[in-house]
Design an enzyme around this catalytic site. Structure first.
Site, mmCIF file in Angstrom:
data_model
loop_
_atom_site.group_PDB
_atom_site.id
_atom_site.type_symbol
_atom_site.label_atom_id
_atom_site.label_comp_id
_atom_site.label_asym_id
_atom_site.label_seq_id
_atom_site.Cartn_x
_atom_site.Cartn_y
_atom_site.Cartn_z
ATOM 1 N N TRP A 1 0.836 -1.195 0.000
ATOM 2 C CA TRP A 1 0.000 0.000 0.000
ATOM 3 C C TRP A 1 0.881 1.259 0.000
ATOM 4 C CZ3 TRP A 1 -1.375 3.592 4.169
ATOM 5 C CH2 TRP A 1 -2.364 4.499 3.762
ATOM 6 N N ASP B 1 -16.391 10.977 -3.386
ATOM 7 C CA ASP B 1 -15.743 9.750 -2.931
ATOM 8 C C ASP B 1 -16.547 9.154 -1.773
ATOM 9 O OD1 ASP B 1 -13.357 7.952 -1.932
ATOM 10 O OD2 ASP B 1 -12.625 8.834 -3.797
ATOM 11 N N ASP B 2 -15.897 8.361 -0.964
ATOM 12 C CA ASP B 2 -16.519 7.639 0.147
ATOM 13 C C ASP B 2 -17.313 8.581 1.070
ATOM 14 O OD1 ASP B 2 -17.118 5.680 1.931
ATOM 15 O OD2 ASP B 2 -15.053 5.167 2.429
ATOM 16 N N ARG C 1 -9.940 -3.210 7.315
ATOM 17 C CA ARG C 1 -10.624 -1.921 7.338
ATOM 18 C C ARG C 1 -12.043 -2.057 7.913
ATOM 19 N NH1 ARG C 1 -12.074 2.671 2.893
ATOM 20 N NH2 ARG C 1 -11.060 4.363 3.998
ATOM 21 N N LYS D 1 -15.849 5.376 -9.500
ATOM 22 C CA LYS D 1 -14.603 4.848 -8.920
ATOM 23 C C LYS D 1 -14.992 3.601 -8.140
ATOM 24 C CE LYS D 1 -10.958 6.204 -5.637
ATOM 25 N NZ LYS D 1 -10.546 7.305 -4.755
ATOM 26 N N TRP D 2 -14.563 2.455 -8.617
ATOM 27 C CA TRP D 2 -14.960 1.149 -8.049
ATOM 28 C C TRP D 2 -13.832 0.666 -7.143
ATOM 29 C CZ3 TRP D 2 -19.181 -2.163 -9.893
ATOM 30 C CH2 TRP D 2 -19.172 -3.449 -9.334
ATOM 31 N N ASP D 3 -14.069 0.736 -5.858
ATOM 32 C CA ASP D 3 -12.997 0.452 -4.895
ATOM 33 C C ASP D 3 -13.102 -0.970 -4.345
ATOM 34 O OD1 ASP D 3 -10.794 0.998 -3.341
ATOM 35 O OD2 ASP D 3 -11.612 2.840 -2.491
ATOM 36 N N MET D 4 -12.044 -1.419 -3.691
ATOM 37 C CA MET D 4 -12.004 -2.760 -3.091
ATOM 38 C C MET D 4 -10.902 -2.715 -2.042
ATOM 39 S SD MET D 4 -10.779 -5.998 -2.923
ATOM 40 C CE MET D 4 -11.246 -7.667 -3.143
ATOM 41 N N ASN D 5 -11.306 -2.581 -0.773
ATOM 42 C CA ASN D 5 -10.331 -2.185 0.236
ATOM 43 C C ASN D 5 -9.910 -3.242 1.239
ATOM 44 O OD1 ASN D 5 -9.592 0.515 -0.360
ATOM 45 N ND2 ASN D 5 -11.689 1.121 0.112
ATOM 46 N N ASP E 1 -2.765 5.231 -3.647
ATOM 47 C CA ASP E 1 -3.281 6.264 -2.741
ATOM 48 C C ASP E 1 -2.202 7.303 -2.435
ATOM 49 O OD1 ASP E 1 -5.773 5.249 -2.564
ATOM 50 O OD2 ASP E 1 -5.580 4.414 -0.552
#
Ligand code: GLA
Length: 790
Positions: A199, A366-367, A443, A476-480, A548
């Site tokens: 990361w 965003d989020d 997370r 924006k397709w996230d995967m955390n 990031d």
């Protein structure tokens, strides 16, 4: 172009490469050659090389084929149990508990073009020359077929390969390993280049000499991951950036993968890539088939740079959705580092207004926009807007943003579920976890079981509704998080080891439906930055948030490493806050831009907190980016100096017609009394006369400290403390950096080199001095000028 000659040899040719396969007397399929193009012949037996006398204690394949051991044969498909002791590429358990297989040539088929690979990302023909070869192998004893699938992209110097396993009539089989690619080179003089990371430190280049033994790259995380990207380059030991031979391999897959390079006792090198066999198995009933993902391979004899350009080309033409190919990507403002979870409609509209004033085209929320999401502990899965923050819903917000003349974009993280969510209350069994264990968290969240079609249908419904309501133009397709507690309540017990791959199939199915139904939405994939930057995702989403980390000093490494395989048209890069939120380093607004503009530019910082200086600088940057966007997003990319080997990163892009180019120059630490430099440019047209000019950029005179008075025409008291005058002057006075102008021919710029202005050396000042400093940078723009014939 594919030739087949009398002896059942297959010669796959691209513009500059040859790949040759031979059916041996034993009916095994041998790999004879891959590399620089050689002429076609009726008979390639001279390339087949094997022992004819006993080789110590090697086992023989059969009595009939005396002294013939598969262990010393270069193969296209390898199995265990018939004299090959290297890593098998295919391993099957049969219903009688035996594990030996032996696949022999059965038939072949050649056709123009390329078939789609259903359910998986794949390359496709696109107004270019593609020919495909399918070779069918058969294990008569176990009644199983294997189809080796090759497609030859003639103009791209690329060959793709995957395999399909087809069960016959005899009964259920269990596949425990099915690599997409197996290639055996006849020597071992290679370095292996891979991309390692973590990361905020993705895609660092590492290079090692291959020695005897097996070297693996892999992921067990349910993402391709930034630990070891699904990419390997085998380069001859004297290969450099611009000269020599190398092979690039990359898997079109976003989940658990494995790549290996094995040097055998007999100095042969085996390369494999495919789904990670760890914790994997797949049951096939009679007549059923299993399709592996595809591998792209390319050979270049123009060094690592040539390999990268081949990858860039095939990705831009034959992988990303046609609709987005060579299409101008929007310049965006993103709310994440600007506001994190702390916003309401008013604050967002103020940010959007400033974004518009500065020239941006799209505003990305965003989020934090959905029900109860005020930190990262809740709400994932409940894809409805938070009415406290957004009383007018997404629709209201989006309308207002559209009225300002900006497109509206939105963040989602669909593959996840928070325990504190309505979705979890309704469907706890939709999370990947075990009944008898406390789940581990990443997370604060769990992963959804994407192997369950009900989950896919739910997500499709929710997301379609959100995208419509918000008139969303960009997602924006996230995967955390990465997987733990691997178990699916949906799959039967005996199919649990199929979960990792079924997760990917479910995800790809969802993406395919959304991509088809919302073809005007520009999708950008993200996984805590670059944790899933791979060719699989790029098939559905033409761009990826590379990291990031927006600190330019770190980004120069990440973007340099990413460029080994990924073109600029896929690489999301933003100007972030100062100091950097990731490393707390101070950076000028110009250096932040100079790095981010080589990619898909965005601004991700509190635009309402900028000084006048920064605002004015940004306006100029935006102007520059818009003017040269095509070149910066789609130009041919050349690397000049590596930040992994030197104090600099230097790279450039050149337009297809070679009439324009832009050079990016980045320095890590300032050297004292810096020597003069020469930069040998690349990719230009020798005969063209170019006008080169550095981009006019500004320096905050604060950087000069007490020396400020040597520069400005008035007297400023600094006294070590930033007084009001100092502050006012530095916030408003745009000190224009050196501007270098050179008219020179392409051959001279490439072979003799550009002589950039000297750097500040502690003694003299002037407008012919470059004040670069730590993590400073410059951009040079070149344009062909007409020269009168004499
Ligand atoms: C991840 C992404 C970031 C941001 C946050 C939001 O970390 O990589 O860019 O979207 O999630 O939670």
């Amino acid at each position: 172009m594919i030739y087949v000659n009398n002896n059942n040899e297959f010669h796959l040719t691209t513009a500059n490469t040859s790949y040759i396969i031979k059916v041996l007397e034993s009916n095994h399929l041998s790999h004879l050659y891959y590399g620089r193009k050689i002429r076609n012949r009726d008979d390639f037996s001279n390339l087949y090389h094997n022992y004819v006398t006993p080789v110590g204690n090697e086992t023989n394949y059969s009595k009939k084929h005396e002294h013939y051991s598969l262990n010393t044969t270069t193969l296209e498909l390898s199995t265990y149990g018939k004299s090959d002791y290297r890593e098998p590429s295919l391993h099957i358990e049969f219903s009688d508990n035996s594990r030996v297989s032996d696949f022999l040539f059965h038939s072949y088929n050649i056709y123009e073009g390329k078939k789609d690979i259903e359910g998986l990302p794949h390359t496709f023909q696109n107004e270019d020359t593609v020919t495909s070869l399918e070779i069918k192998l058969y294990d008569q004893v176990m009644d199983v077929y294997v189809l080796l699938q090759y497609s030859v992209f003639y103009d791209r110097d690329v060959i793709t390969r995957s395999i399909k396993i087809i069960n016959g009539e005899s009964g259920r089989i269990k596949i425990v390993k099915a690599m997409s690619l197996n290639i055996d080179f006849d020597n071992c003089d290679y370095d292996l280049i891979t991309l390692e990371g973590k990361w905020i430190r993705e895609k660092h280049i590492q290079k090692q000499r291959l020695n005897k033994g097996v070297y693996y790259i892999n992921s067990k995380k349910f993402t391709s991951s930034s630990d070891l990207n699904p990419f390997m380059c085998l380069s001859e030991t004297d290969t450099t950036e611009d000269y020599g031979s190398c092979y690039g391999f990359s898997l079109l897959y976003s989940g658990n993968h494995q790549g290996l390079a094995e040097v055998s006792p007999h100095n042969q090198t085996r390369v494999q890539m495919g789904i990670n066999p760890f914790d994997f198995s797949w049951l096939l009933d009679k007549k059923e088939e299993f399709q592996t993902p595809e591998v792209i391979m390319t050979y270049s004899n123009n060094g690592i740079g040539g390999m990268s350009r081949n990858f860039h080309d095939v990705i831009n033409h034959n992988l990303i959705p046609v609709r987005w190919q060579f299409r101008k990507r929007p310049l965006l403002a993103n709310s994440w580092e600007a506001a994190y979870f702390d916003f309401n409609e008013k604050k967002l509209l103020r940010l959007a207004k400033t974004a518009k004033e500065l020239g941006m085209e799209l505003f990305v929320l965003d989020d934090g926009w959905f029900k109860g999401r005020n930190d990262d502990t809740t709400s994932l899965g409940d894809w409805v807007e938070d009415r406290k923050k957004l009383p007018n819903g997404l629709e209201g917000l989006s309308n207002k943003i559209n009225e300002m003349g900006l497109g509206f974009g939105l963040w989602v993280e669909p593959e996840m579920i928070s325990q504190e969510s309505d979705l979890y209350k309704r469907h706890p069994s939709w999370a990947i976890k075990l009944e008898n264990r406390e789940p581990s968290f990443g997370r604060n969240q769990l992963m959804l079981d994407m192997s369950n079609p009900n989950v896919i249908n739910y997500l499709y419904k929710q997301l379609s509704s959100v995208f419509r309501r918000g008139k969303v133009k960009y997602v924006k397709w996230d995967m955390n998080r990465c997987v733990t507690d691997v178990y699916s309540s949906y799959l039967p017990k005996h199919r649990q080891k199929e979960l990792a791959h079924r997760y990917m199939l479910g995800l790809y199915d969802l993406l395919n439906r959304l991509k088809t139904d919302f073809e005007d939405i520009l999708f950008e994939s993200c996984a805590s930055g670059g944790n899933r930057y791979d060719l699989g995702m790029l098939y559905y989403m033409p761009q990826t948030w590379a990291s990031d980390n927006t600190d330019p000093g770190e980004r120069m490494n990440i973007q340099y490493g990413s460029s080994l395989i990924y073109p600029l048209s896929t690489l999301g890069a933003h100007v972030g806050s100062n100091p950097s939120h990731q490393v707390l380093r101070q950076n000028s607004i110009e250096s932040r831009f100079n790095v981010a503009c080589f990619g898909l530019l965005g601004y991700e910082l509190n635009l309402n907190n900028l000084s006048n200086f920064e605002k004015k600088a940004i306006k100029k940057q935006v102007e520059f980016y818009k003017k040269h966007r095509k070149l910066l997003q789609y130009g041919t990319f050349y690397r000049i100096k590596s930040p992994f080997e030197t104090n600099y990163a230097i790279w450039m892009v050149v337009s297809k017609d070679k009439e324009e180019a832009i050079v990016g120059y980045y320095q890590k630490l300032q050297e004292s009394n810096k020597s003069l430099e020469t930069i040998k440019l690349k990719g230009l047209e020798e005969q063209y006369m170019y006008h080169l000019e550095s981009r006019a950029q500004f320096m905050n005179i604060e950087r000069f400290g007490e020396l400020i008075n040597d520069y400005v025409p008035f007297n400023v008291k600094t006294n070590g403390v930033r007084g009001i005058i100092h502050k006012t002057v530095s916030d408003n006075y745009m000190y224009k950096n050196d501007v270098q102008k050179v008219d020179e021919y392409g051959d001279s710029l490439m072979y003799a080199g550009l002589k950039p202005l000297q750097q500040f050396n502690g003694a003299g000042f002037g407008d012919q001095v470059r004040y670069i400093g730590d993590f400073g940078s410059r951009i040079y723009y070149l344009k062909k000028v007409e020269v009168m014939e004499e």
